[in-house]
Scaffold this active site. Structure first.
Site, PDB file in Angstrom:
ATOM      1  N   GLU A   1       0.826  -1.219   0.000  1.00  0.00           N
ATOM      2  CA  GLU A   1       0.000   0.000   0.000  1.00  0.00           C
ATOM      3  C   GLU A   1       0.856   1.263   0.000  1.00  0.00           C
ATOM      4  O   GLU A   1       0.516   2.241  -0.656  1.00  0.00           O
ATOM      5  CB  GLU A   1      -0.968   0.003   1.187  1.00  0.00           C
TER       6      GLU A   1
ATOM      7  N   HIS B   1       2.031   2.290  -3.394  1.00  0.00           N
ATOM      8  CA  HIS B   1       1.020   3.013  -4.174  1.00  0.00           C
ATOM      9  C   HIS B   1       1.167   4.530  -4.009  1.00  0.00           C
ATOM     10  O   HIS B   1       0.917   5.288  -4.945  1.00  0.00           O
ATOM     11  CB  HIS B   1      -0.391   2.629  -3.704  1.00  0.00           C
TER      12      HIS B   1
END
Ligand code: NI
Length: 166
Positions: free
Chosen positions: A134, A137
């Site tokens: 994550e 990202h």
């Protein structure tokens, strides 16, 4: 409950470095709630703000353990173990695809909650993998950039022990 549209591979928004969250207001709380709803609806274990078109440094993670939904705002990894793990990884922005990715076995992240309070979180195994995925990202990076290899359709559907994927 508000489900937002998940941005798919090919959209520029997934490749942009995200900006710091500066305002810890109702709008941020709503975004995080919508992100969690969207992640759960899509049966994912994590979602980053750019995946719903918001170029800000915020992610949600839920690996269905004792942590429940984890919200990380402006997260930074402060420690990563030398020991690594190699295993399966997918992404809600790349439906139907999976790759084998090597990540640290354990990471510590420094972040803020939705009210701006700072905290540290250490995750191992799947949680460490989700944190790394994550946070990538937020810098416009996807797992396909660093994977060891892509899995075949057969490997994705079959129940293959993680150790046999490498
Ligand atoms: Ni992803």
């Amino acid at each position: 409950m508000a489900i937002r549209k998940i941005v798919k591979l090919g959209d520029d928004v997934l490749r942009k470095p995200c900006k710091k969250v500066e305002k810890f207001d109702l709008r941020l709380g709503l975004l995080l709630k919508d992100m969690a709803d969207t992640m759960h609806d899509a049966e994912g274990v994590g979602l980053a703000a750019p995946q719903v078109g918001i170029i800000r440094r915020a992610v949600v993670i839920d690996i269905e353990d004792e942590h429940g939904v984890i919200e990380l705002v402006n997260p930074v990894i402060t420690e990563r173990s030398e020991e690594t793990q190699t295993g399966r990884e997918g992404c809600l922005s790349l439906p139907g695809r999976q790759g084998v990715v090597t990540r640290p076995m354990r990471v510590t992240v420094h972040a803020q909650d939705r009210h701006g309070r700072e905290f540290d979180l250490t995750g191992e195994g799947l949680l460490a993998r989700a944190i790394c995925h994550e946070l990538d990202h937020l810098d416009g990076k996807l797992y396909i950039d660093s994977m060891d290899r892509e899995l075949t359709e057969e490997e994705i559907e079959g129940h293959i022990p993680e150790d046999d994927l490498t």
